[in-house]
Design an enzyme around this catalytic site. Structure first.
Site, PDB file in Angstrom:
ATOM      1  CE  LYS A  65      -4.495  -1.039   1.928  1.00 49.84           C
ATOM      2  NZ  LYS A  65      -5.425  -0.706   3.016  1.00 49.84           N
ATOM      3  CG  ASP A 101      -8.660   1.692   3.127  1.00 50.31           C
ATOM      4  OD1 ASP A 101      -9.429   0.845   2.639  1.00 50.31           O
ATOM      5  OD2 ASP A 101      -7.417   1.529   3.191  1.00 50.31           O
TER       6      ASP A 101
END
Ligand code: ATR
Length: 269
Positions: A65, A101
């Site tokens: 990520k 997210d």
């Protein structure tokens, strides 16, 4: 045929193929979504292979990520603020990085509790990767005050730098002092299957405060059970996982999908 997937290492456990596969079916879109294992030292060549194979995009999970950011040609505001990318869209051979997210966290809260008021103190347990996205989401939504409570104080301090005016630190030892709290979130791995339980006492938590756990395996953690027992509204973690996937699916198909009960059941089994 739209090609998409999730890259990670390991990646076999990922629920994303079930989620995106469900939506391809539900919306009758011809597409396939694969879990693709790429080792950290193969990240650049692994992604190039996906571009060459005509992928429309891919999700990104642990441990890529942060490292994938360097390979992106553009980054959206959320990815920049969070410092991580969970969705990459390929356009004309260029990589566009996004982070969904924060969207997933807030959408889940709003869907679970339509009249939730952001105008109160939020207490966030944990200061890892997920916590960063949650702090960004809360700040963006207008939360006036956030208390970060983490076992390692230095990580809480680092996270608090996202907005020193609105964020303070609550010491981990004081995590049962919740007198001011209107929203209590667990973003630690405590309570997850195979992990120790989250040891916290909710007696000082105001009765209308919301208890939100981002852990979804098990769905009903002891933390949520305790919240429910004390009469608090609770928010389970599965919705965050499902809602964060929606903008990614939209990026590769043009369709913003809905979260429904069938999908939730599929992901939980
Ligand atoms: P994620 O990406 O899911 O947020 P992470 O970045 O590894 O995962 O963060 C895990 C979080 O759980 C951290 O806040 C961690 O606390 P530390 O910063 O002190 O490591 C917290 N955590 C994990 N195990 C813990 C434990 N036994 N007690 C307290 N906190 C714990």
């Amino acid at each position: 045929m739209i090609k998409a997937g999730v890259i990670g290492h390991p990646v076999a456990h990922s629920k994303s193929p079930v989620i995106h596969g469900h939506w391809f079916n539900a919306y009758r879109i011809e597409g396939e979504y694969q879990a693709i294992d790429i080792a950290p030292d193969q990240l650049k060549s692994g992604i190039q292979k996906l571009i060459d194979e005509g992928y429309a995009g891919f999700n990104v999970t642990v441990p890529h990520k942060i490292n994938v950011m360097k390979l992106c040609d553009t980054l959206d505001d959320d990815a920049q603020a969070i410092g991580a990318v969970n969705t990459v869209v390929v356009r004309d051979g260029k990589l566009h990085g996004y982070n969904t997210d924060a969207f997933g966290f807030i959408e889940n809260l709003k869907n679970a509790l339509a009249d939730f008021d952001i105008n109160q103190t939020a207490v966030l347990l944990g200061a890892g990767g997920a916590a960063r996205a949650i702090v960004h989401a809360l700040l963006k939504e207008g939360a006036p005050r956030i208390l970060i409570c983490n076992r390692s104080y230095d990580k809480a301090e680092e996270l608090a730098r996202m907005d020193t005016a609105r964020i303070d630190i609550l010491e981990w030892e004081n995590r049962s002092s919740m007198e001011e709290c209107g929203l209590l979130i667990n973003s630690t791995s405590l309570g997850m299957k195979g992990q120790p339980p989250l040891n916290i006492n909710l007696v000082t938590l105001p009765s209308e405060a919301v208890v939100y756990d981002i852990v979804y395996a098990p769905l009903m953690t002891d933390f949520l059970r305790q919240g429910q027992l004390h009469g608090h509204p609770i928010v389970t973690g599965i919705g965050m996982l499902l809602h964060q996937a929606r903008p990614a699916f939209k990026a590769w198909t043009g369709v913003m999908p809905k979260v429904d009960r069938t999908l939730m059941d599929k992901v939980l089994t």
